[in-house]
Design a protein around this motif. Structure first.
Motif, PDB file in Angstrom:
ATOM      1  N   LEU A   1      37.089  35.452  44.708  1.00  0.00           N
ATOM      2  CA  LEU A   1      37.840  34.990  43.538  1.00  0.00           C
ATOM      3  C   LEU A   1      38.552  36.156  42.841  1.00  0.00           C
ATOM      4  O   LEU A   1      39.669  36.008  42.334  1.00  0.00           O
ATOM      5  N   ASP A   2      37.897  37.325  42.828  1.00  0.00           N
ATOM      6  CA  ASP A   2      38.526  38.492  42.216  1.00  0.00           C
ATOM      7  C   ASP A   2      39.771  38.912  42.988  1.00  0.00           C
ATOM      8  O   ASP A   2      40.792  39.285  42.387  1.00  0.00           O
ATOM      9  N   TYR A   3      39.719  38.846  44.304  1.00  0.00           N
ATOM     10  CA  TYR A   3      40.894  39.187  45.112  1.00  0.00           C
ATOM     11  C   TYR A   3      42.030  38.194  44.881  1.00  0.00           C
ATOM     12  O   TYR A   3      43.201  38.567  44.862  1.00  0.00           O
ATOM     13  N   VAL A   4      41.686  36.929  44.716  1.00  0.00           N
ATOM     14  CA  VAL A   4      42.721  35.925  44.418  1.00  0.00           C
ATOM     15  C   VAL A   4      43.397  36.242  43.085  1.00  0.00           C
ATOM     16  O   VAL A   4      44.617  36.161  42.945  1.00  0.00           O
ATOM     17  N   LYS A   5      42.590  36.614  42.093  1.00  0.00           N
ATOM     18  CA  LYS A   5      43.143  36.988  40.790  1.00  0.00           C
ATOM     19  C   LYS A   5      44.068  38.197  40.919  1.00  0.00           C
ATOM     20  O   LYS A   5      45.178  38.224  40.340  1.00  0.00           O
ATOM     21  N   GLN A   6      43.634  39.217  41.664  1.00  0.00           N
ATOM     22  CA  GLN A   6      44.470  40.395  41.859  1.00  0.00           C
ATOM     23  C   GLN A   6      45.782  40.039  42.555  1.00  0.00           C
ATOM     24  O   GLN A   6      46.844  40.581  42.222  1.00  0.00           O
TER      25      GLN A   6
ATOM     26  N   ARG B   1      53.025  38.271  40.325  1.00  0.00           N
ATOM     27  CA  ARG B   1      53.786  38.122  39.089  1.00  0.00           C
ATOM     28  C   ARG B   1      54.461  39.426  38.688  1.00  0.00           C
ATOM     29  O   ARG B   1      55.621  39.436  38.266  1.00  0.00           O
TER      30      ARG B   1
ATOM     31  N   ILE C   1      47.405  37.180  42.427  1.00  0.00           N
ATOM     32  CA  ILE C   1      48.286  36.475  41.487  1.00  0.00           C
ATOM     33  C   ILE C   1      48.952  37.458  40.535  1.00  0.00           C
ATOM     34  O   ILE C   1      50.170  37.398  40.288  1.00  0.00           O
ATOM     35  N   VAL C   2      48.170  38.407  39.997  1.00  0.00           N
ATOM     36  CA  VAL C   2      48.731  39.418  39.087  1.00  0.00           C
ATOM     37  C   VAL C   2      49.752  40.282  39.805  1.00  0.00           C
ATOM     38  O   VAL C   2      50.829  40.589  39.268  1.00  0.00           O
TER      39      VAL C   2
ATOM     40  N   THR D   1      33.655  38.111  44.832  1.00  0.00           N
ATOM     41  CA  THR D   1      34.697  39.072  45.193  1.00  0.00           C
ATOM     42  C   THR D   1      35.931  38.371  45.751  1.00  0.00           C
ATOM     43  O   THR D   1      37.061  38.833  45.559  1.00  0.00           O
TER      44      THR D   1
END
Length: 296
Positions: free
Chosen positions: A270-275, A281, A277-278, A268
């Motif tokens: 890593l998922d928050y890090v991805k969110q 951007r 970044i998106v 979770t």
């Protein structure tokens, strides 16, 4: 056609003169000035018959009809003055509205958050009592931890459901969550019941994601996911099982529950890090598009 003089028709010129003569010493624009202006217009003679052009209040509601001489009915100015009077909000109206819209700090949601904060030192005292290995004291420590986790489930729900969200709650709630969980992990590792690397992974993830939320808050808010809620629940169950002095197969079971909690913590995170970044951007792209549109 011979027009009716403005001073006799109660038009704007006559109205201003009548106001100045009938209300000496009053300041135009004030409440006293407006009252004097109405009295002066009421006493100003109008055309015979008291028609739409009359200087009294009979002209109001006629839509400011034009008089034969090209003058406008005094009813227009009556309506304008009354409109100014009516536009003034009642005294204390804004304060009352703010009191209704803003929830009190001493609401049930915040009280539960405060209780969770007070349980942190109580948990530490119970956990470390008598060297930290007495089953009775550990059971009491587990009770304090369980109460804290239960209040964590209810205070946020109550705040959102009954509109009890306050600035204090926004700050204190995440602090209380991290405090009780972090304190339990540190106590367990200090007593040798839990490896320090597990405590480091969980606390590192929690602190890192909290800082990450603050870094991208200018672009938006990262919503809590179902995985994050499952992670919190699994962590609470695992830590609670470690707080209790369990033996046998229950001690083996708690190891697996903690392993699942660690996996969910990493995934979770890593998922928050991805969110994040998106979200960053997207926010940068939207700002750039808005800037280009403004320049164009």
């Amino acid at each position: 056609m011979t027009g009716v003089p403005a001073s006799a028709a109660g038009g704007p010129s006559g109205t201003r003169r009548a106001t100045a003569n009938a209300a000496p010493g009053t300041v135009p624009g004030t409440a006293a000035g407006r009252t004097a202006a109405r009295e002066a217009r009421s006493s100003t003679p109008g055309p015979p018959g008291g028609g739409p052009g009359a200087g009294g209040r009979s002209g109001r509601g006629q839509g400011g009809e034009q008089l034969p001489g090209g003058e406008v009915s005094a009813g227009v100015f009556d309506g304008a003055v009354d409109a100014v009077d009516g536009a003034k909000p009642p005294r204390g109206g804004k304060i009352a509205a703010a009191a209704v819209n803003q929830a009190s700090v001493w609401n049930i949601a915040n009280l539960l958050t405060m209780l969770r904060l007070l349980l942190v030192p109580a948990f530490v005292a119970l956990m470390l009592a008598d060297g930290g290995y007495d089953p009775a004291w550990r059971s009491l420590a587990w009770a304090a931890f369980a109460v804290a986790m239960i209040t964590d489930l209810f205070d946020g729900h109550l705040a959102r459901t009954y509109n009890l969200v306050t600035d204090f709650g926004k700050i204190a709630d995440p602090i209380a969550d991290k405090a009780i969980m972090g304190t339990a992990l540190i106590c367990l590792s200090a007593l040798g019941d839990l490896p320090w690397w597990v405590t480091g992974v969980i606390l590192g993830r929690e602190i890192g994601i909290t800082l990450l939320r603050f870094l991208v808050i200018r672009y938006g808010v990262i919503p809590a996911s179902r995985g994050g809620k499952l992670k919190t629940l699994t962590q609470g169950v695992a830590v609670g099982m470690y707080v209790l002095a369990l033996t046998g197969w229950l001690a083996t079971l708690r190891w697996w529950v903690m392993a699942a909690a660690v996996v969910l913590t990493v995934v979770t995170g890593l998922d928050y890090v991805k969110q994040a970044i998106v979200l960053r951007r997207r926010g940068i792209a939207e700002r750039k598009a808005a800037l280009e549109e403004t320049e164009a």
